[in-house]
Design a protein around this motif. Structure first.
Motif, short mmCIF file in Angstrom:
data_model
loop_
_atom_site.label_atom_id
_atom_site.label_comp_id
_atom_site.label_asym_id
_atom_site.label_seq_id
_atom_site.Cartn_x
_atom_site.Cartn_y
_atom_site.Cartn_z
N SER A 7 0.62 -0.97 0.15
CA SER A 7 0.02 -0.21 -0.02
C SER A 7 0.78 1.02 0.06
CB SER A 7 -0.82 0.20 -1.11
OG SER A 7 -1.08 1.48 -1.21
N ARG A 289 -0.91 -12.67 9.77
CA ARG A 289 -1.93 -12.24 8.71
C ARG A 289 -3.29 -12.50 9.21
NH1 ARG A 289 1.91 -12.96 4.18
NH2 ARG A 289 2.77 -10.80 3.86
N SER A 300 -6.00 -5.42 6.66
CA SER A 300 -4.78 -4.30 6.28
C SER A 300 -5.13 -3.27 7.13
CB SER A 300 -4.68 -4.23 4.99
OG SER A 300 -3.71 -3.46 4.35
N ARG A 312 -7.60 -6.44 2.25
CA ARG A 312 -6.83 -6.35 1.09
C ARG A 312 -5.93 -7.66 0.91
NH1 ARG A 312 -8.67 -1.68 -0.96
NH2 ARG A 312 -8.84 0.21 0.36
N SER A 314 -2.30 -9.33 -0.01
CA SER A 314 -1.05 -9.12 0.34
C SER A 314 -0.04 -8.94 -0.84
CB SER A 314 -0.59 -9.95 1.42
OG SER A 314 -1.02 -9.82 2.85
N SER A 318 2.66 -3.99 0.55
CA SER A 318 1.74 -3.91 1.44
C SER A 318 2.48 -3.16 2.74
CB SER A 318 1.46 -5.27 2.21
OG SER A 318 0.78 -5.95 0.95
N ASP A 322 -0.52 -5.15 6.61
CA ASP A 322 -1.22 -6.59 6.70
C ASP A 322 -0.75 -7.63 7.91
OD1 ASP A 322 0.85 -7.16 5.30
OD2 ASP A 322 -0.32 -7.85 3.48
#
Length: 429
Positions: A7, A289, A300, A312, A314, A318, A322
Protein backbone atom coordinates in the motif's frame (compact mmCIF):
# COMPACT_ATOMS: atom_id res chain seq x y z
CA UNK A 1 -48.96 -6.71 22.54
CA UNK A 2 -45.31 -6.86 21.73
CA UNK A 3 -43.96 -9.76 19.72
CA UNK A 4 -40.87 -11.88 20.37
CA UNK A 5 -38.39 -11.64 17.57
CA UNK A 6 -37.24 -13.19 18.65
CA UNK A 7 0.00 0.00 0.00
CA UNK A 8 1.76 2.58 0.62
CA UNK A 9 4.76 3.76 2.52
CA UNK A 10 5.72 2.13 5.74
CA UNK A 11 4.84 4.45 8.61
CA UNK A 12 7.68 5.86 10.63
CA UNK A 13 8.08 6.15 14.37
CA UNK A 14 6.81 2.69 15.28
CA UNK A 15 5.94 1.87 18.85
CA UNK A 16 8.81 0.31 20.75
CA UNK A 17 8.01 -3.11 22.06
CA UNK A 18 9.56 -5.98 23.99
CA UNK A 19 9.67 -9.41 22.41
CA UNK A 20 8.68 -12.38 24.53
CA UNK A 21 10.40 -15.73 24.29
CA UNK A 22 7.51 -17.77 22.96
CA UNK A 23 4.34 -17.11 21.00
CA UNK A 24 1.04 -17.69 22.78
CA UNK A 25 -0.52 -18.75 19.50
CA UNK A 26 2.05 -21.39 18.63
CA UNK A 27 -0.60 -24.04 19.02
CA UNK A 28 -2.66 -22.49 16.24
CA UNK A 29 -0.14 -23.37 13.55
CA UNK A 30 1.17 -26.56 15.17
CA UNK A 31 0.90 -29.75 13.20
CA UNK A 32 -2.38 -31.50 13.72
CA UNK A 33 -2.17 -34.32 16.24
CA UNK A 34 -4.57 -37.01 17.38
CA UNK A 35 -6.67 -34.34 19.13
CA UNK A 36 -7.69 -32.83 15.80
CA UNK A 37 -9.07 -36.16 14.67
CA UNK A 38 -12.20 -35.49 16.70
CA UNK A 39 -13.36 -33.21 13.87
CA UNK A 40 -16.12 -30.64 14.09
CA UNK A 41 -19.63 -31.78 15.08
CA UNK A 42 -22.77 -30.31 13.58
CA UNK A 43 -23.29 -26.68 14.57
CA UNK A 44 -26.07 -25.64 16.91
CA UNK A 45 -28.19 -22.95 15.28
CA UNK A 46 -29.71 -19.96 17.02
CA UNK A 47 -33.14 -21.55 16.80
CA UNK A 48 -31.78 -24.54 18.74
CA UNK A 49 -30.91 -22.23 21.65
CA UNK A 50 -27.29 -23.28 22.29
CA UNK A 51 -26.42 -23.89 25.90
CA UNK A 52 -23.20 -24.00 27.87
CA UNK A 53 -21.28 -27.12 26.89
CA UNK A 54 -23.10 -27.74 23.62
CA UNK A 55 -20.98 -28.51 20.56
CA UNK A 56 -20.20 -25.78 18.03
CA UNK A 57 -18.18 -25.60 14.80
CA UNK A 58 -15.35 -23.42 13.50
CA UNK A 59 -17.96 -21.31 11.68
CA UNK A 60 -19.28 -20.34 15.14
CA UNK A 61 -15.93 -18.95 16.31
CA UNK A 62 -17.00 -15.49 15.12
CA UNK A 63 -20.47 -15.58 16.68
CA UNK A 64 -21.99 -15.31 20.11
CA UNK A 65 -25.36 -15.78 21.78
CA UNK A 66 -26.82 -14.44 25.03
CA UNK A 67 -27.94 -16.43 28.01
CA UNK A 68 -29.94 -14.96 30.87
CA UNK A 69 -28.37 -15.02 34.33
CA UNK A 70 -30.87 -13.14 36.52
CA UNK A 71 -34.27 -11.50 36.12
CA UNK A 72 -36.46 -9.29 38.30
CA UNK A 73 -40.03 -8.26 37.58
CA UNK A 74 -41.35 -5.10 39.27
CA UNK A 75 -44.86 -3.66 38.80
CA UNK A 76 -44.25 0.02 38.03
CA UNK A 77 -46.52 3.05 37.63
CA UNK A 78 -45.42 5.17 34.68
CA UNK A 79 -48.26 7.76 34.61
CA UNK A 80 -50.54 8.89 37.45
CA UNK A 81 -53.13 11.46 38.48
CA UNK A 82 -55.33 11.76 41.57
CA UNK A 83 -58.93 12.38 40.45
CA UNK A 84 -61.99 13.17 42.56
CA UNK A 85 -65.46 12.33 41.27
CA UNK A 86 -68.43 13.93 43.06
CA UNK A 87 -72.13 13.24 42.85
CA UNK A 88 -73.37 14.43 39.48
CA UNK A 89 -69.93 14.21 37.77
CA UNK A 90 -69.85 10.48 37.14
CA UNK A 91 -69.51 9.08 33.64
CA UNK A 92 -66.72 9.19 31.08
CA UNK A 93 -63.75 11.44 31.83
CA UNK A 94 -60.53 11.86 29.87
CA UNK A 95 -57.77 12.44 32.40
CA UNK A 96 -54.35 13.80 31.48
CA UNK A 97 -51.90 12.06 33.78
CA UNK A 98 -48.40 13.16 34.66
CA UNK A 99 -45.26 11.06 34.21
CA UNK A 100 -44.35 9.16 37.35
CA UNK A 101 -41.33 7.30 35.99
CA UNK A 102 -39.82 6.46 32.59
CA UNK A 103 -38.66 3.03 31.47
CA UNK A 104 -36.45 2.70 28.40
CA UNK A 105 -35.52 -0.60 26.76
CA UNK A 106 -31.78 -1.19 26.76
CA UNK A 107 -29.31 -4.06 26.52
CA UNK A 108 -25.72 -3.25 27.46
CA UNK A 109 -24.44 -0.51 25.14
CA UNK A 110 -27.22 -0.85 22.59
CA UNK A 111 -29.74 1.76 23.71
CA UNK A 112 -31.67 1.30 20.47
CA UNK A 113 -31.30 -2.49 20.30
CA UNK A 114 -29.99 -2.26 16.78
CA UNK A 115 -28.10 -5.55 16.93
CA UNK A 116 -29.28 -9.12 16.87
CA UNK A 117 -27.69 -9.89 20.26
CA UNK A 118 -29.97 -7.48 22.14
CA UNK A 119 -33.11 -8.69 20.41
CA UNK A 120 -32.19 -12.32 21.06
CA UNK A 121 -31.43 -11.57 24.72
CA UNK A 122 -34.79 -9.89 25.31
CA UNK A 123 -36.57 -12.66 23.43
CA UNK A 124 -35.03 -15.16 25.84
CA UNK A 125 -36.08 -13.00 28.78
CA UNK A 126 -39.70 -13.05 27.64
CA UNK A 127 -39.64 -16.78 26.95
CA UNK A 128 -38.11 -17.62 30.34
CA UNK A 129 -40.68 -15.54 32.23
CA UNK A 130 -43.70 -16.27 30.05
CA UNK A 131 -44.19 -12.56 29.39
CA UNK A 132 -44.57 -10.52 26.23
CA UNK A 133 -41.80 -7.95 26.66
CA UNK A 134 -40.55 -5.20 24.37
CA UNK A 135 -37.66 -6.46 22.25
CA UNK A 136 -37.10 -3.29 20.22
CA UNK A 137 -35.99 0.13 21.39
CA UNK A 138 -38.94 1.86 23.01
CA UNK A 139 -39.74 4.04 26.00
CA UNK A 140 -42.80 4.56 28.16
CA UNK A 141 -42.31 8.31 27.63
CA UNK A 142 -43.60 7.88 24.07
CA UNK A 143 -46.98 6.67 25.36
CA UNK A 144 -49.95 9.03 25.42
CA UNK A 145 -50.54 10.36 28.92
CA UNK A 146 -54.33 10.51 28.64
CA UNK A 147 -56.65 7.89 30.12
CA UNK A 148 -60.36 7.73 29.27
CA UNK A 149 -62.37 5.99 31.96
CA UNK A 150 -66.03 5.50 32.89
CA UNK A 151 -66.38 6.59 36.53
CA UNK A 152 -69.73 5.09 37.50
CA UNK A 153 -69.69 6.12 41.15
CA UNK A 154 -68.37 9.03 43.18
CA UNK A 155 -65.04 8.67 44.93
CA UNK A 156 -61.36 9.46 45.09
CA UNK A 157 -59.52 7.71 42.26
CA UNK A 158 -55.99 7.11 41.19
CA UNK A 159 -55.93 7.18 37.39
CA UNK A 160 -52.84 5.39 36.11
CA UNK A 161 -50.85 3.70 33.45
CA UNK A 162 -48.41 1.02 34.49
CA UNK A 163 -46.37 -1.94 33.40
CA UNK A 164 -44.15 -4.73 34.61
CA UNK A 165 -40.56 -3.51 34.49
CA UNK A 166 -38.18 -6.39 33.77
CA UNK A 167 -34.50 -6.04 34.61
CA UNK A 168 -31.62 -8.46 34.98
CA UNK A 169 -28.22 -9.58 33.76
CA UNK A 170 -27.02 -11.66 30.84
CA UNK A 171 -23.87 -13.51 29.84
CA UNK A 172 -22.29 -14.34 26.50
CA UNK A 173 -22.00 -17.78 24.91
CA UNK A 174 -18.92 -18.04 22.71
CA UNK A 175 -17.45 -20.91 20.72
CA UNK A 176 -13.94 -21.95 21.79
CA UNK A 177 -11.76 -25.02 22.00
CA UNK A 178 -12.03 -27.09 25.17
CA UNK A 179 -9.79 -29.96 26.22
CA UNK A 180 -11.66 -33.14 27.07
CA UNK A 181 -10.94 -35.46 29.98
CA UNK A 182 -9.13 -37.89 27.65
CA UNK A 183 -6.81 -35.14 26.38
CA UNK A 184 -8.60 -34.61 23.07
CA UNK A 185 -9.94 -31.25 21.98
CA UNK A 186 -13.39 -30.17 20.84
CA UNK A 187 -15.25 -26.94 20.09
CA UNK A 188 -17.94 -26.06 22.61
CA UNK A 189 -20.08 -23.12 23.68
CA UNK A 190 -18.42 -21.59 26.73
CA UNK A 191 -19.27 -18.62 28.92
CA UNK A 192 -17.31 -15.81 27.31
CA UNK A 193 -15.71 -13.01 29.31
CA UNK A 194 -17.89 -10.16 30.47
CA UNK A 195 -21.60 -9.72 31.05
CA UNK A 196 -24.15 -6.93 31.01
CA UNK A 197 -27.55 -5.78 32.15
CA UNK A 198 -30.88 -5.26 30.41
CA UNK A 199 -34.13 -3.38 30.98
CA UNK A 200 -37.45 -3.93 29.25
CA UNK A 201 -41.16 -3.88 30.09
CA UNK A 202 -44.49 -5.44 29.23
CA UNK A 203 -47.46 -3.81 27.48
CA UNK A 204 -48.81 -0.85 29.46
CA UNK A 205 -52.13 -1.23 31.20
CA UNK A 206 -54.32 1.65 32.35
CA UNK A 207 -57.12 2.04 34.81
CA UNK A 208 -58.53 3.76 37.85
CA UNK A 209 -58.51 2.55 41.44
CA UNK A 210 -60.19 3.82 44.60
CA UNK A 211 -58.93 3.70 48.18
CA UNK A 212 -61.61 1.20 49.23
CA UNK A 213 -61.00 -1.23 46.33
CA UNK A 214 -59.58 -4.64 47.18
CA UNK A 215 -56.70 -5.31 44.80
CA UNK A 216 -54.07 -8.09 44.46
CA UNK A 217 -50.91 -7.46 46.43
CA UNK A 218 -47.84 -6.35 44.44
CA UNK A 219 -49.95 -5.75 41.35
CA UNK A 220 -49.83 -2.69 39.11
CA UNK A 221 -53.17 -1.63 40.53
CA UNK A 222 -51.84 -1.98 44.09
CA UNK A 223 -48.88 0.25 43.19
CA UNK A 224 -51.33 2.88 41.91
CA UNK A 225 -53.45 2.60 45.04
CA UNK A 226 -50.35 3.11 47.17
CA UNK A 227 -49.59 6.32 45.27
CA UNK A 228 -53.13 7.49 45.95
CA UNK A 229 -52.07 7.99 49.58
CA UNK A 230 -55.57 7.41 50.88
CA UNK A 231 -56.75 9.58 53.76
CA UNK A 232 -60.16 10.08 55.29
CA UNK A 233 -63.18 10.33 53.01
CA UNK A 234 -64.12 13.63 54.67
CA UNK A 235 -60.77 15.14 53.75
CA UNK A 236 -61.11 14.01 50.15
CA UNK A 237 -64.66 15.39 49.94
CA UNK A 238 -63.31 18.90 50.43
CA UNK A 239 -61.83 18.75 46.94
CA UNK A 240 -63.95 19.86 43.98
CA UNK A 241 -64.52 17.42 41.18
CA UNK A 242 -61.48 16.85 38.97
CA UNK A 243 -57.76 16.82 39.57
CA UNK A 244 -56.40 16.42 43.09
CA UNK A 245 -53.10 18.10 43.95
CA UNK A 246 -50.16 15.69 44.33
CA UNK A 247 -49.66 14.36 47.83
CA UNK A 248 -46.35 14.79 49.65
CA UNK A 249 -45.57 11.15 48.93
CA UNK A 250 -46.19 11.54 45.19
CA UNK A 251 -43.99 14.63 45.06
CA UNK A 252 -41.18 12.83 46.89
CA UNK A 253 -41.47 9.76 44.64
CA UNK A 254 -41.15 11.92 41.53
CA UNK A 255 -38.06 13.64 42.90
CA UNK A 256 -36.20 10.37 43.33
CA UNK A 257 -37.19 9.01 39.93
CA UNK A 258 -34.66 9.50 37.13
CA UNK A 259 -35.80 9.06 33.55
CA UNK A 260 -33.81 6.65 31.41
CA UNK A 261 -31.72 7.91 28.46
CA UNK A 262 -33.69 9.48 25.62
CA UNK A 263 -33.64 8.25 22.05
CA UNK A 264 -30.20 8.17 20.53
CA UNK A 265 -28.34 7.83 23.81
CA UNK A 266 -27.21 4.88 25.85
CA UNK A 267 -27.09 4.19 29.55
CA UNK A 268 -23.44 3.31 29.16
CA UNK A 269 -22.08 5.60 26.50
CA UNK A 270 -18.35 5.03 25.95
CA UNK A 271 -16.22 7.92 27.05
CA UNK A 272 -13.89 9.51 24.54
CA UNK A 273 -10.35 8.43 25.27
CA UNK A 274 -7.30 10.55 24.66
CA UNK A 275 -4.87 9.01 22.18
CA UNK A 276 -1.96 11.41 22.62
CA UNK A 277 0.08 9.15 24.90
CA UNK A 278 1.36 5.86 23.53
CA UNK A 279 1.32 2.86 25.80
CA UNK A 280 4.39 0.65 26.21
CA UNK A 281 3.61 -2.74 24.71
CA UNK A 282 4.95 -6.18 25.46
CA UNK A 283 4.46 -7.92 22.11
CA UNK A 284 4.86 -11.47 20.88
CA UNK A 285 7.81 -12.08 18.56
CA UNK A 286 5.67 -13.62 15.83
CA UNK A 287 3.54 -11.65 13.40
CA UNK A 288 0.31 -12.81 11.79
CA UNK A 289 -1.98 -12.12 8.89
CA UNK A 290 -5.66 -12.28 9.76
CA UNK A 291 -7.04 -13.97 6.66
CA UNK A 292 -10.39 -14.96 5.27
CA UNK A 293 -10.18 -18.79 5.29
CA UNK A 294 -9.17 -20.16 1.90
CA UNK A 295 -9.17 -16.69 0.32
CA UNK A 296 -6.35 -14.22 -0.49
CA UNK A 297 -7.82 -11.19 1.30
CA UNK A 298 -6.87 -10.29 4.88
CA UNK A 299 -7.04 -7.47 7.42
CA UNK A 300 -4.96 -4.46 6.36
CA UNK A 301 -4.49 -1.37 8.54
CA UNK A 302 -5.33 2.06 7.12
CA UNK A 303 -2.80 4.65 5.98
CA UNK A 304 -5.25 7.51 6.57
CA UNK A 305 -6.26 8.40 10.12
CA UNK A 306 -10.00 8.47 9.41
CA UNK A 307 -10.09 5.21 7.46
CA UNK A 308 -10.77 1.73 8.78
CA UNK A 309 -9.20 -1.71 8.65
CA UNK A 310 -10.15 -3.31 5.33
CA UNK A 311 -9.83 -6.58 3.49
CA UNK A 312 -6.84 -6.35 1.13
CA UNK A 313 -4.57 -8.74 -0.72
CA UNK A 314 -0.98 -8.96 0.49
CA UNK A 315 1.62 -7.71 -1.99
CA UNK A 316 5.25 -6.68 -1.91
CA UNK A 317 3.94 -3.12 -1.51
CA UNK A 318 1.85 -3.85 1.59
CA UNK A 319 4.61 -2.43 3.82
CA UNK A 320 3.58 -4.66 6.73
CA UNK A 321 0.12 -3.04 6.95
CA UNK A 322 -1.27 -6.57 6.83
CA UNK A 323 0.99 -7.86 9.63
CA UNK A 324 -0.26 -7.93 13.23
CA UNK A 325 1.37 -8.75 16.53
CA UNK A 326 -0.34 -9.80 19.75
CA UNK A 327 0.66 -7.57 22.67
CA UNK A 328 0.09 -7.51 26.44
CA UNK A 329 -1.28 -11.02 26.13
CA UNK A 330 -3.22 -12.69 28.93
CA UNK A 331 -5.18 -15.93 28.88
CA UNK A 332 -8.16 -17.07 30.94
CA UNK A 333 -9.98 -20.38 30.58
CA UNK A 334 -8.42 -20.91 27.16
CA UNK A 335 -9.48 -17.50 25.79
CA UNK A 336 -6.67 -15.14 24.75
CA UNK A 337 -6.96 -11.43 25.46
CA UNK A 338 -4.56 -9.16 23.56
CA UNK A 339 -3.98 -5.85 21.84
CA UNK A 340 -3.51 -6.10 18.07
CA UNK A 341 -0.48 -3.99 17.07
CA UNK A 342 0.02 -3.24 13.40
CA UNK A 343 3.60 -3.53 12.11
CA UNK A 344 2.98 -1.14 9.23
CA UNK A 345 1.48 1.95 10.92
CA UNK A 346 2.42 1.36 14.56
CA UNK A 347 -1.16 1.68 15.78
CA UNK A 348 -3.43 -0.65 17.72
CA UNK A 349 -6.73 -1.97 16.40
CA UNK A 350 -9.68 -0.21 18.03
CA UNK A 351 -13.35 0.65 17.72
CA UNK A 352 -13.70 4.48 17.59
CA UNK A 353 -15.07 5.67 20.93
CA UNK A 354 -17.70 7.98 19.42
CA UNK A 355 -19.41 5.16 17.51
CA UNK A 356 -18.60 2.20 19.77
CA UNK A 357 -22.25 1.66 20.75
CA UNK A 358 -23.37 1.31 17.12
CA UNK A 359 -24.04 -1.94 15.32
CA UNK A 360 -21.57 -2.35 12.44
CA UNK A 361 -19.16 0.33 13.72
CA UNK A 362 -15.93 -0.06 11.76
CA UNK A 363 -12.59 -1.25 13.11
CA UNK A 364 -9.61 1.09 12.74
CA UNK A 365 -6.22 1.78 14.37
CA UNK A 366 -5.14 4.50 16.79
CA UNK A 367 -2.22 5.32 19.06
CA UNK A 368 -1.86 2.44 21.48
CA UNK A 369 -3.31 3.17 24.93
CA UNK A 370 -4.55 1.33 27.99
CA UNK A 371 -8.12 1.09 26.73
CA UNK A 372 -10.61 -1.77 26.55
CA UNK A 373 -11.68 -0.54 23.11
CA UNK A 374 -8.22 -1.75 21.99
CA UNK A 375 -8.42 -5.11 23.73
CA UNK A 376 -9.73 -8.20 21.94
CA UNK A 377 -10.66 -11.74 22.91
CA UNK A 378 -9.48 -14.43 20.51
CA UNK A 379 -11.44 -17.70 20.33
CA UNK A 380 -9.53 -20.61 18.78
CA UNK A 381 -10.25 -23.77 16.86
CA UNK A 382 -8.88 -27.15 17.98
CA UNK A 383 -5.07 -27.53 17.77
CA UNK A 384 -3.93 -28.04 14.21
CA UNK A 385 -6.30 -25.41 12.87
CA UNK A 386 -5.54 -21.68 12.72
CA UNK A 387 -9.17 -20.53 12.62
CA UNK A 388 -10.20 -17.88 15.15
CA UNK A 389 -13.01 -15.53 16.11
CA UNK A 390 -12.25 -12.01 17.37
CA UNK A 391 -14.34 -10.08 19.92
CA UNK A 392 -13.91 -6.53 21.21
CA UNK A 393 -13.60 -6.44 25.00
CA UNK A 394 -15.46 -3.16 25.58
CA UNK A 395 -18.43 -3.60 23.25
CA UNK A 396 -18.66 -7.39 23.37
CA UNK A 397 -19.28 -7.45 19.61
CA UNK A 398 -17.62 -9.86 17.21
CA UNK A 399 -15.54 -8.75 14.25
CA UNK A 400 -16.69 -9.62 10.73
CA UNK A 401 -17.42 -8.28 7.26
CA UNK A 402 -20.59 -7.87 5.21
CA UNK A 403 -19.26 -9.37 2.00
CA UNK A 404 -16.02 -10.78 0.62
CA UNK A 405 -14.60 -7.98 -1.52
CA UNK A 406 -11.38 -6.00 -1.81
CA UNK A 407 -11.63 -2.86 0.33
CA UNK A 408 -14.50 -4.16 2.48
CA UNK A 409 -14.40 -2.72 6.01
CA UNK A 410 -14.03 -4.93 9.07
CA UNK A 411 -16.96 -4.11 11.37
CA UNK A 412 -18.44 -5.17 14.69
CA UNK A 413 -21.62 -7.22 14.87
CA UNK A 414 -23.30 -7.74 18.23
CA UNK A 415 -24.10 -11.41 17.52
CA UNK A 416 -21.32 -11.92 15.00
CA UNK A 417 -21.86 -13.08 11.45
CA UNK A 418 -24.05 -16.18 11.52
CA UNK A 419 -22.98 -17.14 7.98
CA UNK A 420 -19.41 -17.79 9.12
CA UNK A 421 -17.92 -14.56 7.72
CA UNK A 422 -16.71 -13.68 11.22
CA UNK A 423 -14.33 -16.64 11.33
CA UNK A 424 -10.75 -15.85 10.25
CA UNK A 425 -7.39 -17.60 10.23
CA UNK A 426 -4.22 -16.33 11.87
CA UNK A 427 -1.34 -17.17 9.56
CA UNK A 428 2.19 -16.74 10.84
CA UNK A 429 4.52 -14.62 8.62
Amino acid sequence: MSHLRSSGRRARGLVAFTVTAASTLAAITAAAGPAAATGHPKSVTTADQPKLGDACTSADLGTRHPFIKTTEVSPTITHFKGWFVTEGTTGNHTVSTTTQTTITVSVGLDGKIEGGFGTEALGKVGASLGLNVKVDYSSTSSESNSVTWNFNRPGYYGVYKGTKKVTGTYGSLNCNRVQQGNGSWALKWIEGPGSGSFTTYTTLEEGAVRCEDKVPANSIMAKAQNLLDCGSAAAKAKHPAGAVAPTAKQTQDRLVQRPAPTSGTSAEQPKATGRSARAALNCESGAYRIDVPGKPLNWSAPLLANDGIRLRQSTIFSAHLDNWRLCNVTQNNGVIEASLWNWGNGGCATIPADIANREQAYLTTANCAEDDLQRFYIYRDVPGSSKVGVQNKYTGSMMGHDRYADGELIRQFSSGRQDGTGTYTMTGV
